[in-house]
Design a protein around this motif. Structure first.
Motif, PDB file in Angstrom:
ATOM      1  N   LEU A 122      69.553  58.932  32.092  1.00 46.87           N
ATOM      2  CA  LEU A 122      70.388  58.316  31.068  1.00 46.87           C
ATOM      3  C   LEU A 122      70.088  56.837  30.913  1.00 46.87           C
ATOM      4  CD1 LEU A 122      73.666  59.975  32.337  1.00 46.87           C
ATOM      5  CD2 LEU A 122      72.410  60.662  30.291  1.00 46.87           C
ATOM      6  N   MET A 123      70.368  56.302  29.740  1.00 47.50           N
ATOM      7  CA  MET A 123      70.312  54.861  29.572  1.00 47.50           C
ATOM      8  C   MET A 123      71.440  54.230  30.402  1.00 47.50           C
ATOM      9  SD  MET A 123      67.630  54.416  27.861  1.00 47.50           S
ATOM     10  CE  MET A 123      67.709  52.674  27.409  1.00 47.50           C
ATOM     11  N   PRO A 124      71.300  52.975  30.811  1.00 46.01           N
ATOM     12  CA  PRO A 124      72.218  52.403  31.798  1.00 46.01           C
ATOM     13  C   PRO A 124      73.697  52.465  31.454  1.00 46.01           C
ATOM     14  CG  PRO A 124      70.301  50.996  31.533  1.00 46.01           C
ATOM     15  CD  PRO A 124      70.196  52.056  30.485  1.00 46.01           C
ATOM     16  N   THR A 125      74.062  52.371  30.159  1.00 41.10           N
ATOM     17  CA  THR A 125      75.487  52.329  29.787  1.00 41.10           C
ATOM     18  C   THR A 125      76.040  53.670  29.310  1.00 41.10           C
ATOM     19  OG1 THR A 125      75.012  51.691  27.499  1.00 41.10           O
ATOM     20  CG2 THR A 125      75.274  49.907  29.099  1.00 41.10           C
ATOM     21  N   THR A 126      75.235  54.720  29.326  1.00 42.84           N
ATOM     22  CA  THR A 126      75.661  55.987  28.706  1.00 42.84           C
ATOM     23  C   THR A 126      76.908  56.575  29.352  1.00 42.84           C
ATOM     24  OG1 THR A 126      73.440  56.529  27.936  1.00 42.84           O
ATOM     25  CG2 THR A 126      74.965  58.369  28.231  1.00 42.84           C
ATOM     26  N   LEU A 127      76.974  56.576  30.677  1.00 37.86           N
ATOM     27  CA  LEU A 127      78.124  57.194  31.345  1.00 37.86           C
ATOM     28  C   LEU A 127      79.415  56.432  31.056  1.00 37.86           C
ATOM     29  CD1 LEU A 127      76.505  58.119  34.780  1.00 37.86           C
ATOM     30  CD2 LEU A 127      77.244  59.700  32.987  1.00 37.86           C
ATOM     31  N   ALA A 128      79.318  55.125  30.914  1.00 38.29           N
ATOM     32  CA  ALA A 128      80.497  54.336  30.554  1.00 38.29           C
ATOM     33  C   ALA A 128      80.829  54.511  29.084  1.00 38.29           C
ATOM     34  CB  ALA A 128      80.245  52.861  30.870  1.00 38.29           C
ATOM     35  N   LYS A 129      79.814  54.495  28.244  1.00 31.82           N
ATOM     36  CA  LYS A 129      80.017  54.508  26.792  1.00 31.82           C
ATOM     37  C   LYS A 129      80.531  55.848  26.291  1.00 31.82           C
ATOM     38  CE  LYS A 129      76.247  54.274  24.316  1.00 31.82           C
ATOM     39  NZ  LYS A 129      75.062  53.668  23.658  1.00 31.82           N
TER      40      LYS A 129
ATOM     41  N   HIS B 252      79.862  48.498  33.251  1.00 29.91           N
ATOM     42  CA  HIS B 252      79.127  49.422  32.389  1.00 29.91           C
ATOM     43  C   HIS B 252      77.747  49.824  32.906  1.00 29.91           C
ATOM     44  CE1 HIS B 252      82.238  49.067  29.416  1.00 29.91           C
ATOM     45  NE2 HIS B 252      82.056  47.764  29.289  1.00 29.91           N
ATOM     46  N   VAL B 253      77.189  49.031  33.827  1.00 29.69           N
ATOM     47  CA  VAL B 253      75.869  49.344  34.397  1.00 29.69           C
ATOM     48  C   VAL B 253      75.985  49.683  35.877  1.00 29.69           C
ATOM     49  CG1 VAL B 253      73.524  48.474  34.811  1.00 29.69           C
ATOM     50  CG2 VAL B 253      74.726  47.871  32.689  1.00 29.69           C
ATOM     51  N   GLY B 254      76.849  48.953  36.588  1.00 28.05           N
ATOM     52  CA  GLY B 254      77.032  49.221  38.014  1.00 28.05           C
ATOM     53  C   GLY B 254      76.336  48.222  38.913  1.00 28.05           C
TER      54      GLY B 254
END
Length: 268
Positions: A90-97, A196-198
């Protein structure tokens, strides 16, 4: 052994970095594999025997459906028999977004996604498990993410703009410059990256700068001084320290051309 990569549909490239499959083709040989940080969280499905993981100092058994957050240093995996895996990088912010997950809570963790995602991936798990060895499985994952991405749960636009600066510069742009570029303070950018990235923007940039080494190694012989400079390091000693921090090895001893999971994931 099968090592396979697939690109997502063009309209999903801001959400998904890519798909991958690793399959031992029935080989039950037990082997320990090193995994090295690459800056992208993953959803992973096992359709063969389970794996064991050593993230810290002890080995633990993994479940068949996993969510991997940002990892700050190398770790080890060990199969227990013949295996097959499908991964969604996934792109870095996908799980947050898309799913409202706090990435800071997932840093340095590889977990059963049912424990953290509140059923969000049940349908995806069902889609993958129907025929995981089929080449069409990636198209079905595309379709699921197309539906999931119609509504964004969080505003990550400033983080994504700063990430674009990280990627464009190969991880060499200073945090202050990134913050100015998106119109916020360094402290605000730090908070947004953690959520958003961790990782902090500085640490994430280190990972991207380190990753560039593997791209360069595919196109040139290892003249280490030049490689250090081309990958954005101050000098050769800085390059060696960064390389060893992420891999646990000196670059001169690392087997860049060996067929293994670490090189498969890091080579484009």
């Amino acid at each position: 052994m099968i090592y396979e990569k697939r690109d997502p549909a063009p309209h999903l490239r801001q959400v998904i970095k890519g798909y991958w499959r690793v399959d031992s083709e029935g080989d039950k040989t037990i082997a320990t594999q090193k995994i090295i940080p690459d800056g992208y969280p993953e959803i992973i499905f096992h359709y063969g025997s389970h794996f064991e993981i050593c993230l810290y100092e002890t080995w633990q058994s993994q479940t068949s459906h996993l969510l991997a957050g940002q990892i700050k240093k190398h770790f080890f995996l060990r199969n227990t028999g013949a295996y097959g895996m499908i991964g969604v990088k996934l792109m870095p912010t996908t799980l947050a977004k898309l799913f409202g997950l706090s990435m800071h809570a997932l840093t340095d963790k590889v977990v059963n996604f049912h424990k953290v995602a509140n059923g969000k991936f049940l349908e995806l798990e069902s889609i993958v498990s129907q025929s995981p060895e089929s080449s069409q499985v990636f198209e079905r994952i595309d379709s699921w993410f197309s539906s999931a991405s119609t509504e964004y749960k969080n505003d990550t636009s400033r983080v994504e703009q700063a990430l674009q600066g990280v990627f464009e510069s190969g991880g060499t742009r200073q945090v202050g410059e990134l913050a100015v570029g998106v119109g916020i303070s360094e402290r605000q950018l730090e908070r947004l990256f953690q959520q958003h990235v961790g990782l902090s923007p500085k640490y994430y940039s280190r990972i991207i700068r380190f990753n560039k080494i593997f791209d360069l190694m595919q196109n040139q012989d290892p003249a280490w001084v030049q490689l250090a400079l081309d990958s954005g390091h101050f000098d050769q000693s800085h390059f060696i320290r960064n390389f060893k921090a992420f891999t646990g090895e000196e670059p001169t001893g690392y087997l860049f051309n060996e067929e293994n999971m670490a090189n498969f994931f890091l080579h484009k």
